[in-house]
Design a protein around this motif. Structure first.
Motif, mmCIF file in Angstrom:
data_model
loop_
_atom_site.group_PDB
_atom_site.id
_atom_site.type_symbol
_atom_site.label_atom_id
_atom_site.label_comp_id
_atom_site.label_asym_id
_atom_site.label_seq_id
_atom_site.Cartn_x
_atom_site.Cartn_y
_atom_site.Cartn_z
ATOM 1 N N GLU A 217 -13.629 46.642 -27.405
ATOM 2 C CA GLU A 217 -14.300 45.436 -26.957
ATOM 3 C C GLU A 217 -15.062 44.888 -28.158
ATOM 4 O O GLU A 217 -15.870 45.604 -28.769
ATOM 5 N N THR A 218 -14.815 43.641 -28.511
ATOM 6 C CA THR A 218 -15.352 43.111 -29.763
ATOM 7 C C THR A 218 -15.909 41.700 -29.607
ATOM 8 O O THR A 218 -15.457 40.927 -28.765
ATOM 9 N N ASP A 219 -16.878 41.417 -30.435
ATOM 10 C CA ASP A 219 -17.339 40.055 -30.700
ATOM 11 C C ASP A 219 -17.266 39.867 -32.206
ATOM 12 O O ASP A 219 -17.155 40.844 -32.956
ATOM 13 N N TRP A 220 -17.345 38.624 -32.650
ATOM 14 C CA TRP A 220 -17.295 38.402 -34.097
ATOM 15 C C TRP A 220 -18.301 37.326 -34.489
ATOM 16 O O TRP A 220 -18.715 36.505 -33.684
ATOM 17 N N PHE A 221 -18.710 37.396 -35.740
ATOM 18 C CA PHE A 221 -19.601 36.370 -36.280
ATOM 19 C C PHE A 221 -18.921 35.681 -37.457
ATOM 20 O O PHE A 221 -18.157 36.305 -38.201
ATOM 21 N N PRO A 222 -19.158 34.389 -37.637
ATOM 22 C CA PRO A 222 -18.519 33.672 -38.742
ATOM 23 C C PRO A 222 -19.188 34.017 -40.066
ATOM 24 O O PRO A 222 -20.378 34.349 -40.110
ATOM 25 N N PHE A 223 -18.432 33.948 -41.140
ATOM 26 C CA PHE A 223 -18.993 34.144 -42.473
ATOM 27 C C PHE A 223 -19.993 33.037 -42.767
ATOM 28 O O PHE A 223 -19.755 31.872 -42.470
ATOM 29 N N GLY A 224 -21.092 33.413 -43.367
ATOM 30 C CA GLY A 224 -22.074 32.422 -43.783
ATOM 31 C C GLY A 224 -21.967 32.162 -45.279
ATOM 32 O O GLY A 224 -21.148 32.744 -45.990
ATOM 33 N N CYS A 225 -22.808 31.272 -45.747
ATOM 34 C CA CYS A 225 -22.877 30.970 -47.176
ATOM 35 C C CYS A 225 -24.304 30.539 -47.497
ATOM 36 O O CYS A 225 -24.889 29.723 -46.774
ATOM 37 N N ASP A 226 -24.847 31.088 -48.550
ATOM 38 C CA ASP A 226 -26.195 30.734 -48.982
ATOM 39 C C ASP A 226 -26.122 29.435 -49.775
ATOM 40 O O ASP A 226 -26.080 29.426 -51.012
ATOM 41 N N THR A 227 -26.109 28.311 -49.040
ATOM 42 C CA THR A 227 -25.929 27.006 -49.698
ATOM 43 C C THR A 227 -27.187 26.537 -50.426
ATOM 44 O O THR A 227 -27.137 25.543 -51.145
ATOM 45 N N ALA A 228 -28.294 27.247 -50.249
ATOM 46 C CA ALA A 228 -29.471 26.934 -51.059
ATOM 47 C C ALA A 228 -29.309 27.493 -52.466
ATOM 48 O O ALA A 228 -29.886 26.975 -53.426
ATOM 49 N N ARG A 229 -28.503 28.529 -52.582
ATOM 50 C CA ARG A 229 -28.288 29.160 -53.886
ATOM 51 C C ARG A 229 -26.993 28.692 -54.531
ATOM 52 O O ARG A 229 -26.930 28.447 -55.732
ATOM 53 N N TYR A 230 -25.933 28.571 -53.748
ATOM 54 C CA TYR A 230 -24.648 28.086 -54.254
ATOM 55 C C TYR A 230 -24.508 26.626 -53.841
ATOM 56 O O TYR A 230 -24.343 26.315 -52.657
ATOM 57 N N ARG A 231 -24.567 25.730 -54.808
ATOM 58 C CA ARG A 231 -24.607 24.300 -54.490
ATOM 59 C C ARG A 231 -23.879 23.487 -55.566
ATOM 60 O O ARG A 231 -23.780 23.889 -56.716
ATOM 61 N N PHE A 232 -23.417 22.352 -55.155
ATOM 62 C CA PHE A 232 -22.629 21.456 -56.000
ATOM 63 C C PHE A 232 -23.528 20.748 -57.016
ATOM 64 O O PHE A 232 -24.563 20.188 -56.658
ATOM 65 N N ASP A 233 -23.132 20.787 -58.278
ATOM 66 C CA ASP A 233 -23.860 20.102 -59.349
ATOM 67 C C ASP A 233 -22.995 18.946 -59.842
ATOM 68 O O ASP A 233 -22.011 19.143 -60.555
ATOM 69 N N ALA A 234 -23.376 17.760 -59.454
ATOM 70 C CA ALA A 234 -22.578 16.573 -59.789
ATOM 71 C C ALA A 234 -22.542 16.299 -61.282
ATOM 72 O O ALA A 234 -21.642 15.603 -61.768
ATOM 73 N N ASN A 235 -23.491 16.846 -62.031
ATOM 74 C CA ASN A 235 -23.555 16.577 -63.471
ATOM 75 C C ASN A 235 -22.837 17.627 -64.314
ATOM 76 O O ASN A 235 -22.763 17.498 -65.532
ATOM 77 N N SER A 236 -22.332 18.634 -63.664
ATOM 78 C CA SER A 236 -21.685 19.711 -64.414
ATOM 79 C C SER A 236 -20.329 19.268 -64.957
ATOM 80 O O SER A 236 -19.565 18.583 -64.272
ATOM 81 N N GLN A 237 -20.043 19.665 -66.201
ATOM 82 C CA GLN A 237 -18.744 19.383 -66.816
ATOM 83 C C GLN A 237 -17.821 20.585 -66.601
ATOM 84 O O GLN A 237 -18.101 21.678 -67.080
#
Length: 430
Positions: A217-237
């Motif tokens: 008998e199982t339940d599951w949880f979705p994978f999370g992501c620490d979006t405060a730490r891993y975030r898009f940098d629009a200025n990155s080359q």
């Protein structure tokens, strides 16, 4: 005969040095020496006494305290010790802390068949992982609780044998029999899925597999992501490719990934290759060797890269979500266990073959609309948080504990004690 053997060794050494260089000879010697000094006795990951005590023909039937309205849920977590940086422990303790903030009372019991220093692991748990709950000595027994949670296959034996009250749960992050060659360890790990625990799994693939193959008998949880730490940098080359290269974890198929990068480097020699996960030796292509890095450094690496190679032969790692958050398009080996868990249209899949993976990498670095695709990838995980995962675990625990006090009725005359035979769904989404 001795002369023939000596000549054979000379020829092998000469051929090895000429074909692969002096480093290959050094590696060969070190491998032979490590094989010679490695203990010939079996390394137990579980106390043999716990295996002997766990008689599955006589399943335990622990008392489960009634959960009254407004009463905090008490949980005993049985956890293997780990140093800083363990991804599995990070997820366990992140979930524990979420539940604690939601009003749970948690206790941690370290299960260590290796004879480590418990005070050191307590220090790591508090200073590195930020635990503030009670940490107690499992050798003195566990206190009664509403739930007892195993967090890895060796700890499941301790949970099965413990006399304390509490519904038995199993926090499962991967299919651990796959961690070993077919043998004692894989068999012992597989046995834990037959102990009658309620599984709470990382992602739906594990939940489906365990319900289907072991009637768990199982339940599951979705994978999370620490979006405060891993975030898009629009200025990155962006100028590179990232690869999660942790050779000490066979299920990450590092060797196949390195072959793919070797092919890719010949096709796209101007693209930088960034390897992280552990220090790497010499390779037949130019690369930046980052080794083990902090999350902040990893965020910088992802933002420098068009794409990232993240391979997994079992349950998917957290890396693809982290890459997506930074606008780095993940290239993942095409398999159900990856597709089911990720469920993200911005992930690129390829067969687990060097040429196919190299093709997928090349397709990303040459795509004309990469900037739009990169931004779309980052946007796709903005709402992905570990709070969502924690809430799913909270809901699963409460429902299972409350349901354990409801009488079970089954009218099937052939299998009166089997829930599956009554048509009940064993797997629930969060």
């Amino acid at each position: 005969m001795a002369r023939a053997q000596l000549n054979r060794c000379r020829r092998q050494i000469k051929r090895l040095v000429l074909d692969e260089g002096p480093r290959a000879l050094t590696d060969k010697i070190r491998t032979k020496l490590s094989d010679a000094i490695r203990p010939k006795t079996f390394l137990w990951h579980v106390f043999p006494s716990d295996v002997l005590q766990a008689d599955l023909s006589k399943p335990s039937n622990p008392t489960i305290p009634v959960l009254s309205d407004g009463e905090p849920i008490e949980l005993n977590w049985i956890v293997g010790p780990a140093g800083p940086g363990s991804g599995g422990h990070t997820t366990i303790f992140r979930t524990l802390k979420y539940l604690q903030a939601a009003g749970y009372r948690n206790r941690v019991y370290f299960y260590d068949p290796y004879g480590g220093d418990e005070k050191y692991y307590q220090h790591v748990a508090r200073s590195h992982y930020g635990l503030t709950c009670d940490i107690e000595d499992i050798s003195l027994g566990m206190r009664d609780a509403h739930g007892v949670i195993a967090t890895g296959w060796p700890t499941a034996y301790a949970a099965f044998n413990a006399p304390c009250a509490g519904k038995r749960f199993y926090f499962i992050q991967d299919y651990e029999p796959y961690f070993y060659p077919v043998g004692t360890n894989s068999a012992l790990a597989e046995t834990t899925y037959r102990m009658g625990f309620h599984g709470i799994t990382a992602g739906r693939w594990l939940s489906d597999k365990l319900a289907r193959e072991f009637a768990m008998e199982t339940d599951w949880f979705p994978f999370g992501c620490d979006t405060a730490r891993y975030r898009f940098d629009a200025n990155s080359q962006r100028s590179g490719i990232a690869f999660y290269a942790r050779a000490g974890t066979p299920r990450r198929a590092v060797e196949i990934g390195l072959l793919a990068l070797e092919l890719f480097a010949k096709r796209q020699p101007d693209i930088e290759l960034h390897l992280f996960g552990q220090p790497m030796g010499s390779l037949p292509f130019k690369f930046t060797n980052h080794g083990l890095v902090s999350p902040d450094k990893l965020n910088q690496i992802y933002n420098k890269c068009f794409a990232g190679l993240s391979l997994s032969l079992t349950n998917v790692s957290l890396v693809p979500h982290e890459m997506l958050a930074c606008g780095c398009l993940p290239i993942v080996n095409d398999a159900d266990h990856n597709r089911i868990v990720l469920e993200n249209a911005n992930v690129r899949y390829a067969p687990l073959l060097p040429h196919a993976l190299a093709d997928a990498l090349e397709a990303v670095v040459t795509m004309p609309d990469f900037d739009l695709a990169s931004l779309r990838a980052a946007e796709s995980v903005k709402s992905t948080s570990w709070a969502t995962a924690g809430a799913a675990v909270d809901r699963a625990l409460r429902q299972a504990i409350r349901a354990s006090h409801k009488p079970f009725k089954c009218d099937n005359p052939i299998h009166p004690a089997t829930k599956a035979s009554c048509g009940l769904v064993l797997t629930r989404s969060p």
